[in-house]
Design a protein around this motif. Sequence first.
Motif, PDB file in Angstrom:
ATOM      1  N   ILE A  50       0.822  -1.009   0.547  1.00 42.65           N
ATOM      2  CA  ILE A  50       0.120   0.329  -0.360  1.00 42.65           C
ATOM      3  C   ILE A  50       1.248   1.530   0.082  1.00 42.65           C
ATOM      4  N   VAL A  51       1.376   1.635  -1.361  1.00 43.79           N
ATOM      5  CA  VAL A  51       1.526   2.993  -1.329  1.00 43.79           C
ATOM      6  C   VAL A  51       3.418   2.165  -0.728  1.00 43.79           C
ATOM      7  N   GLY A  52       3.425   1.262  -1.318  1.00 44.68           N
ATOM      8  CA  GLY A  52       4.626   1.088  -1.320  1.00 44.68           C
ATOM      9  C   GLY A  52       4.487   0.670   0.226  1.00 44.68           C
ATOM     10  N   ILE A  53       4.178   0.593   1.020  1.00 46.83           N
ATOM     11  CA  ILE A  53       4.438  -0.163   2.436  1.00 46.83           C
ATOM     12  C   ILE A  53       3.959  -1.122   2.187  1.00 46.83           C
ATOM     13  N   SER A  54       4.818  -2.352   2.418  1.00 50.34           N
ATOM     14  CA  SER A  54       4.051  -3.641   3.014  1.00 50.34           C
ATOM     15  C   SER A  54       3.183  -3.914   3.789  1.00 50.34           C
ATOM     16  N   VAL A  55       1.616  -4.485   3.799  1.00 48.32           N
ATOM     17  CA  VAL A  55       1.019  -4.896   4.833  1.00 48.32           C
ATOM     18  C   VAL A  55       0.883  -6.069   5.116  1.00 48.32           C
ATOM     19  N   PRO A  56       0.701  -6.739   6.262  1.00 43.03           N
ATOM     20  CA  PRO A  56      -0.051  -8.289   6.098  1.00 43.03           C
ATOM     21  C   PRO A  56      -0.857  -8.200   5.751  1.00 43.03           C
ATOM     22  N   ILE A  57      -1.362  -9.020   4.860  1.00 47.16           N
ATOM     23  CA  ILE A  57      -2.893  -9.228   4.861  1.00 47.16           C
ATOM     24  C   ILE A  57      -3.860  -9.935   6.290  1.00 47.16           C
ATOM     25  N   VAL A  58      -3.301 -10.365   7.144  1.00 47.64           N
ATOM     26  CA  VAL A  58      -4.356 -10.568   7.902  1.00 47.64           C
ATOM     27  C   VAL A  58      -4.594  -8.738   8.592  1.00 47.64           C
ATOM     28  N   ILE A  60      -5.302  -6.299   6.801  1.00 52.19           N
ATOM     29  CA  ILE A  60      -6.421  -5.708   6.606  1.00 52.19           C
ATOM     30  C   ILE A  60      -6.940  -5.956   6.700  1.00 52.19           C
ATOM     31  N   VAL A  61      -7.730  -7.929   6.247  1.00 50.73           N
ATOM     32  CA  VAL A  61      -9.020  -8.431   7.011  1.00 50.73           C
ATOM     33  C   VAL A  61      -9.272  -8.146   8.332  1.00 50.73           C
ATOM     34  N   LEU A  62      -8.625  -8.048   9.466  1.00 49.59           N
ATOM     35  CA  LEU A  62      -8.494  -6.998  10.415  1.00 49.59           C
ATOM     36  C   LEU A  62      -9.535  -6.090  10.753  1.00 49.59           C
ATOM     37  N   LEU A  63      -8.869  -5.238  10.142  1.00 55.57           N
ATOM     38  CA  LEU A  63      -9.033  -4.073  10.482  1.00 55.57           C
ATOM     39  C   LEU A  63     -10.534  -3.448   9.567  1.00 55.57           C
ATOM     40  N   GLU A 343      -6.526  -8.199  19.781  1.00 55.54           N
ATOM     41  CA  GLU A 343      -6.149  -9.790  19.510  1.00 55.54           C
ATOM     42  C   GLU A 343      -8.289 -10.117  18.956  1.00 55.54           C
ATOM     43  N   ALA A 344      -9.134  -8.860  18.793  1.00 54.18           N
ATOM     44  CA  ALA A 344     -10.178  -8.392  18.188  1.00 54.18           C
ATOM     45  C   ALA A 344     -10.244  -9.432  16.874  1.00 54.18           C
ATOM     46  N   GLY A 345     -11.226 -10.233  15.949  1.00 49.26           N
ATOM     47  CA  GLY A 345     -10.997 -10.672  14.952  1.00 49.26           C
ATOM     48  C   GLY A 345     -10.210 -12.312  15.341  1.00 49.26           C
ATOM     49  N   VAL A 346     -10.057 -12.480  16.063  1.00 48.74           N
ATOM     50  CA  VAL A 346      -9.112 -13.791  16.275  1.00 48.74           C
ATOM     51  C   VAL A 346     -10.529 -14.334  16.717  1.00 48.74           C
ATOM     52  N   GLY A 347     -11.492 -14.023  17.421  1.00 52.74           N
ATOM     53  CA  GLY A 347     -11.946 -14.814  18.317  1.00 52.74           C
ATOM     54  C   GLY A 347     -11.383 -15.995  19.595  1.00 52.74           C
ATOM     55  N   SER A 348     -10.157 -15.756  19.694  1.00 50.65           N
ATOM     56  CA  SER A 348     -10.326 -16.879  21.250  1.00 50.65           C
ATOM     57  C   SER A 348     -10.832 -16.768  21.958  1.00 50.65           C
ATOM     58  N   ALA A 349     -10.980 -14.559  22.539  1.00 46.92           N
ATOM     59  CA  ALA A 349     -11.578 -14.657  23.626  1.00 46.92           C
ATOM     60  C   ALA A 349     -13.332 -15.122  23.245  1.00 46.92           C
ATOM     61  N   ALA A 503      -3.512 -16.801  12.004  1.00 48.81           N
ATOM     62  CA  ALA A 503      -4.387 -17.892  10.968  1.00 48.81           C
ATOM     63  C   ALA A 503      -5.906 -18.279  11.414  1.00 48.81           C
ATOM     64  N   MET A 504      -6.345 -17.915  12.705  1.00 46.95           N
ATOM     65  CA  MET A 504      -7.165 -18.540  13.064  1.00 46.95           C
ATOM     66  C   MET A 504      -7.861 -17.022  12.687  1.00 46.95           C
ATOM     67  N   VAL A 505      -7.619 -15.729  12.247  1.00 41.72           N
ATOM     68  CA  VAL A 505      -8.421 -14.678  11.758  1.00 41.72           C
ATOM     69  C   VAL A 505      -9.345 -15.089  10.909  1.00 41.72           C
ATOM     70  N   PHE A 506      -8.666 -16.183   9.384  1.00 40.45           N
ATOM     71  CA  PHE A 506      -9.446 -16.059   8.445  1.00 40.45           C
ATOM     72  C   PHE A 506     -10.958 -17.126   8.115  1.00 40.45           C
ATOM     73  N   PRO A 507     -10.698 -17.764   9.107  1.00 41.06           N
ATOM     74  CA  PRO A 507     -12.114 -18.645   9.384  1.00 41.06           C
ATOM     75  C   PRO A 507     -12.933 -17.974  10.079  1.00 41.06           C
ATOM     76  N   ASN A 508     -12.347 -17.545  11.057  1.00 34.69           N
ATOM     77  CA  ASN A 508     -13.885 -16.839  11.988  1.00 34.69           C
ATOM     78  C   ASN A 508     -14.224 -15.175  11.877  1.00 34.69           C
ATOM     79  N   VAL A 509     -13.161 -14.506  10.585  1.00 30.28           N
ATOM     80  CA  VAL A 509     -13.651 -13.234  10.522  1.00 30.28           C
ATOM     81  C   VAL A 509     -14.864 -13.525   9.483  1.00 30.28           C
ATOM     82  N   LEU A 510     -14.671 -14.908   8.456  1.00 36.41           N
ATOM     83  CA  LEU A 510     -15.687 -15.268   7.456  1.00 36.41           C
ATOM     84  C   LEU A 510     -16.784 -15.500   8.298  1.00 36.41           C
ATOM     85  N   GLY A 511     -16.484 -15.994   9.356  1.00 39.72           N
ATOM     86  CA  GLY A 511     -17.679 -16.761   9.765  1.00 39.72           C
ATOM     87  C   GLY A 511     -18.599 -15.757  10.309  1.00 39.72           C
TER      88      GLY A 511
END
Length: 532
Positions: A50-58, A60-63, A343-349, A503-511
């Motif tokens: 993003i504008v030349g800065i590397s951002v982890p895709i996880v 982006i999903v969280l935000l 850890e909002a989006g991780v689902g553990s809480a 990695a827990m973010v991906f199945p959790n946020v989809l759900g």
Amino acid sequence: MKPNLLTSLAVMIMPFFGFAKELSIDEKIEKEFKPFADWIGSIVFYPVSIVGISVPIVLIVLLLGALFFTMYFKFANVRLLGVAFNAAKGKYDAVDHHSVDTVAGDPTPGGDVFESPQHEGVVGEVTHFQALTAALSATVGLGNIAGVAVAIAIGGPGATLWMILAGFLGMSTKLVEATLGVKYREVGTDGKIYGGPMYYLKQGLKEKNMMGLGKVLAAIYAVFVVGGSFGGGNMFQSNQAASQLKVLFDVKDGFWFGVIMAILVGAVIIGGIKRIGQVTEKIVPFMGILYVGAAFVIIFMNVDVVPEGLGQIWSSAFGNKAVVGGVIGVMIQGFRRAAFSNEAGVGSASIAHAAVKTRFPASEGIVASIGPFVDTVVICTMTALVIVITNIKSNLFIYGNLDGSSVVLNSSGKSVGGVDLTSVAFDSAIPNFSLILTIAVILFAFSTMLSWSYYGIQGWKYLFGKGRVSDLTYKGLFLLVVIIGASSSLNSVVEFSDSMIFAMVFPNVLGLLILAPKVKDELKRYLKAIKE
């Protein structure tokens, strides 16, 4: 899982216990495991430019998920904050714990009379406050002390503002997770609660005619939460606590500290979520007051530079002179720290929140939204403020003056890690604060291990069954890992486990996205109940 298979698994792990103190074994494991850990990490934290800065895709999903939930629920994270604190204090327990039924001869049908017994039809093992502190104990930890320091050092003071914003957005995600955790929880014959993403992914998606997808996502999530509980939720915590103790008392070996910590952790987790809730409701407020109280003292001592510090935070957040990559770089640093801290989006809480005593799933969802507020908006911000104002006063370091991932001190040119930078900042205002910080780190680590043991065992039981053998096997392995973590340096194992947490973010946020309408219905039902 059959007992003989559990025994075999335990035997496979046992050699690590015997050789935890031998550096050569650490090096061998590191060498063999590093390629695999790097591969997993490259997938989970895949960078997007993003504008030349590397951002982890996880990230982006969280935000994006948090922003969607904030808009979808009409800013319930802010609008219902008062309700959240009242529910946590027990103000609405009469609504949660009573069931009023009209019976023959009832002189006041529908009223709150003697035939309306408390806890009728109510399941759960802990109070709202205990569930909240159990969840907070997993997120309030080293990230608030070490991670914030590095984020500020890299992104400049302005990262603080974006960190606060991300904390507020994360409150909406926690509301959704915890509501679903309660709504789709299962109750065992012994009254124990089983909940979390494994259950709302499976049952919730089944209601949406997506049973196959739900089962797959639930199983994947369960594997990730078990792996994360052994690494980031255990080994990393015991390792960092032992490291602080070694530095303070010049101890060479963390093995015996690991043994003591394992005994203390074992004494609590054997009692399950009830015991964990009873302990965390005492530890979390104490360690929060200890740490935030010290921060307040420093801010008060340096009140003359607070306006300048706030000015730096504001101007750095929006100005073109930000240290790394302009405003986007500062924003990313703040968002990254907030998302990875609460850890909002991780689902553990939601696993801890699922155990609450209530008839209304949304009651705990609203209470859960307090988590990111305390973790990020309060504690992380206090850390950031202390670092910014003490840096103004004592000129500790230059923003962006880094050596790898470490911060370079002006006074000595020495590179220090995140927790050490926080220690230096506090020490500059309160002599010998290192001792208090060490106590805080140990308490943070201890409480984090308690909650992550519960998260891990829920995933373990989902995969291998809810019997006594399964229960004892997991707890035994967890306690062994406490000792291994304190007495070894298995960096790649910890990095792998951290990757599993996110990695827990991906199945959790989809759900969460699919099931958001269910949460909206529960929210309306609860707000109507407390209003009436």
